[in-house]
Each structure stands twice: as structure tokens, then as C-alpha cells.
Design a protein around this motif. Structure first.
Motif, short mmCIF file in Angstrom:
data_model
loop_
_atom_site.label_atom_id
_atom_site.label_comp_id
_atom_site.label_asym_id
_atom_site.label_seq_id
_atom_site.Cartn_x
_atom_site.Cartn_y
_atom_site.Cartn_z
N MET A 72 0.88 -1.16 0.00
CA MET A 72 0.00 0.00 0.00
C MET A 72 0.93 1.22 0.00
N ALA A 73 0.49 2.31 -0.57
CA ALA A 73 1.41 3.43 -0.76
C ALA A 73 0.73 4.76 -0.53
N THR A 74 1.53 5.75 -0.11
CA THR A 74 1.01 7.09 0.14
C THR A 74 1.86 8.12 -0.57
N ALA A 75 1.30 9.33 -0.69
CA ALA A 75 1.99 10.41 -1.40
C ALA A 75 1.54 11.75 -0.87
N SER A 76 2.21 12.80 -1.32
CA SER A 76 1.78 14.17 -1.05
C SER A 76 1.49 14.83 -2.39
N ALA A 77 0.46 15.65 -2.40
CA ALA A 77 0.05 16.31 -3.64
C ALA A 77 -0.67 17.60 -3.28
#
Length: 371
Positions: free
Chosen positions: A317-322
Motif C-alpha cells: 500500500m502506498a502514500t503520497a503528497s500532492a
């Protein structure tokens, strides 16, 4: 553990330089650190170790630039609902958002809610030269880039699922670390002791949240989500057998109320010494080894998810900033987004997760940062 090169000054210099770039000012040999002192940006974060990491280091960015970072940390399910409502309105209250790729990527991309960061990453007037696409691992980029190679977010973490196991409880019952799903189910039943408040297994049972746990079983029973034409394949024999194993563990060996458990409740069972095993992302390791939050410090082992009959695949599972498109403010949002995946912060994440020699935290919890 490898040493991460950039100094605190060079990291924060990158952030400030990025902030200047959004306004159209030309690149400078020495950024004007306080150019936007007094500006405030809002970050919408998911409650958990990663959100806390951003909050911890945001003050360093403020000290150098004078740009204040205010953040709202919201439980996972509620944060996702809030994000959709506000982005749909076209007037979100935040400048930076914490994105869960495995849940939101397709939804956000189809809706066109996020700004394309590709021009910023390529433009030396907007991004300092020590922040490049090469800073991100292949795993992170696979999530971050669309079919056109555009980046609408900066990958922050890729959490591979692992097996957390209570070594003390295993030793008391003389149970060996399981290598297969069948062995895990048998071990969970041997370790299960409801009369003394001990349960053999815990995991996500909450609707929607449980898909990430179920995927471990589905893939390792040989399942595939889509066929060559894009048709969903989640009703075949592999899915049925995977669901039977998932059901066996959660109905026979898990704590009462597990049908309402997300990762928070599952982790609480483990950290309180009430669960012998838990399958979830490696990024949840830091609280387990925190003496202020856990009763099992030093008692937990970290291992690969047991193999299924057809495969041994730990789903990520993965996360990011945007930040939204159009941006709520034109000036500094990209600065904090860049900062989220800089090596300085990645090192903090790796240090927090360096809990066992059986796990390689820097390649798992923060693949967007390379040594």
C-alpha cells in the motif's frame, strides 16, 4: 544503515527554492529564505506515523522560510471522505493533501483533482537540482506516474505487508513461526486463549479497509484482479479459497468485534499483548517499539507474510503528497510537497522503523528515498 547525504541546510534550501519558483521568480544562486515569511499553508493528513513525521519536521521548514505549516490530522476513513467532498466542491480548504494511492489514485486521476508536478520537477527555476525523479524508487514511481509519465503526486511511502508475531507468546506455547497460510491458521488456533484475553490472530475486518488484508490471501492463492480485457476476476475459485482462509482466521482466532477493526484497532491488540499475530504494512512498526505506546517492546518479530498454495507475494500500500488543481494558493504548496519526500525526512522514517534485522525499513517504508 546508509548515510543520507544532504545536510539540513541543503534540504530546507530546496524547500524554500521550490516555494519561490511557484511565483515565477527566476532561479537564484542563494534563495531569499524569508521572501514569503508570514504565509500559511494548510496540509490535510492521515492520522498515523507518517502524518506525525511531517508534523515533527514542519517546524524546521518554518524556521528557515517563515512559512507556517498548519495541518489537520484526520483518521483514515474520515480523511478520505473529506477529501472527496472538498475536492469535488472545487474549493478545498487545504493546499497539500496526503494521498493513499491504493485507494485514491484512479479516483483522483479520473477526476483531474491534482496538479501535475512534472513541469515543476523538470524546471530548475522551480525545483532545486538535488531533488530529481531519480530520488524516487521504481516502486514509488509506479504508483506516482500515470500512463503519460506525468506525476500528479510525490510518492512518500510504499508499505509492503509483513507478519508481526509475538515471540513471547509463541515461546510459551512452543509454536514455530509459520511459513505457509495453513501453518499460520494452525498456529493461531494453538495460540488462541480467549479465557486469558489472548487471541491467535488480529487483522482488518472493517468493510473496505479489509480489502488490503484480503488481498494477501487472494494473490497468494493465485488470484488475479483483472483479465486481459479489464474484467474483474474476484469471484473465481482462488477468491473463494482466499476468503475461506481469511474467514477462518478472523472468526475462530481473532478478538471480539474484529469485524469493525481497521489497522488502528488491530495494532492496539498487538501492542497491548493481546494478539499473537497480525498481518499489515511494515510502516506501522514504529508505535510497536515505542515504550510510551506499547507493552510489547522488544517482543515482536517481523517476518514475511506466509506463503499461499500458489505464490508468496506481499502486496503493497502506498502514500503520497500532492496539491489540488487549481492550487488554493499559488506560492508555497509545492515546497512542502517536495519536502515530504526529501532524504532528511526519509531518514527519520527509516530510523523510526528500524526495529528488526529481519526487515529492511529503508527499502520498505520509504522507498521514495535512496541512500
Amino acid at each position: 544503515m546508509a548515510h543520507f547525504g544532504p545536510t539540513r541546510r541543503s534540504l530546507l534550501g530546496t524547500l524554500a527554492a521550490s516555494a519561490l519558483g511557484l511565483t515565477g521568480f527566476p532561479a537564484r544562486a542563494e534563495p531569499q529564505w524569508k521572501k514569503y515569511a508570514g504565509t500559511t499553508i494548510e496540509a490535510n493528513l492521515i492520522k498515523g506515523p507518517r502524518g506525525e513525521l511531517l508534523q515533527k519536521y514542519a517546524s524546521e521548514f518554518t524556521d528557515l522560510t517563515g512559512i507556517k505549516v498548519e495541518s489537520e490530522v484526520i483518521p483514515e476513513q474520515q480523511q478520505r471522505q473529506k477529501a472527496v467532498i472538498e475536492l469535488t466542491s472545487g474549493k478545498p480548504s487545504f493546499d497539500v493533501i496526503h494521498v493513499s494511492y491504493h485507494v485514491q489514485k484512479r479516483q483522483f486521476e479520473k477526476a483531474g483533482w491534482l496538479a501535475d508536478l512534472t513541469p515543476f520537477m523538470k524546471d530548475p527555476n522551480l525545483t532545486a537540482p538535488d531533488l530529481t525523479v531519480d530520488d524516487f524508487s521504481a516502486g514509488g514511481l509506479q504508483f506516482a506516474q500515470n500512463d503519460k509519465g506525468e506525476m500528479h503526486s510525490l510518492p512518500w511511502s510504499v508499505d509492503y505487508f509483513i507478519l508481526y508475531w509475538n515471540k513471547e507468546l509463541f515461546a510459551k506455547k512452543g509454536v514455530a513461526l509459520p511459513k505457509t497460510f495453513d501453518e499460520m491458521a494452525t498456529a493461531a488456533e494453538k495460540l488462541n486463549d480467549p479465557a486469558n484475553g489472548i487471541y491467535g490472530f488480529t487483522g482488518r475486518g472493517l468493510r473496505n479497509a479489509n480489502m488490503t488484508l484480503w488481498t494477501n490471501f487472494f494473490l497468494n492463492y493465485g488470484g488475479e484482479f483483472l483479465d486481459a480485457k479489464g474484467n474483474i476476476l474476484t469471484d473465481g475459485p482462488e477468491a473463494i479459497e482466499a476468503t475461506k482462509m481469511y474467514q477462518r482466521l478472523l472468526t475462530k482466532t481473532a478478538p471480539p468485534g474484529v469485524a469493525g477493526f481497521n489497522w488502528m484497532e488491530s495494532m492496539a491488540s498487538l501492542t497491548q499483548g493481546r494478539a499473537a499475530m497480525w498481518i499489515d504494512g511494515v510502516g506501522w512498526a514504529p508505535p510497536i517499539e515505542d515504550p510510551n505506546a506499547s507493552r510489547v517492546v522488544g517482543k515482536i518479530g517481523y517476518a514475511l507474510v506466509p506463503a499461499g498454495p500458489r505464490a508468496s507475494i506481499p502486496p503493497p500500500m502506498a502514500t503520497a503528497s500532492a496539491f489540488p488543481r487549481p492550487a488554493r494558493k499559488r506560492r508555497p504548496p509545492i515546497s512542502i510537497a517536495n519536502g515530504r519526500c526529501r532524504r532528511r525526512w526519509a531518514r527519520g522514517c527509516c530510523k523510526a522503523a528500524a526495529v528488526s534485522r529481519s526487515v529492511t525499513p529503508c527499502s520498505m517504508t520509504m522507498p521514495c528515498a535512496r541512500a
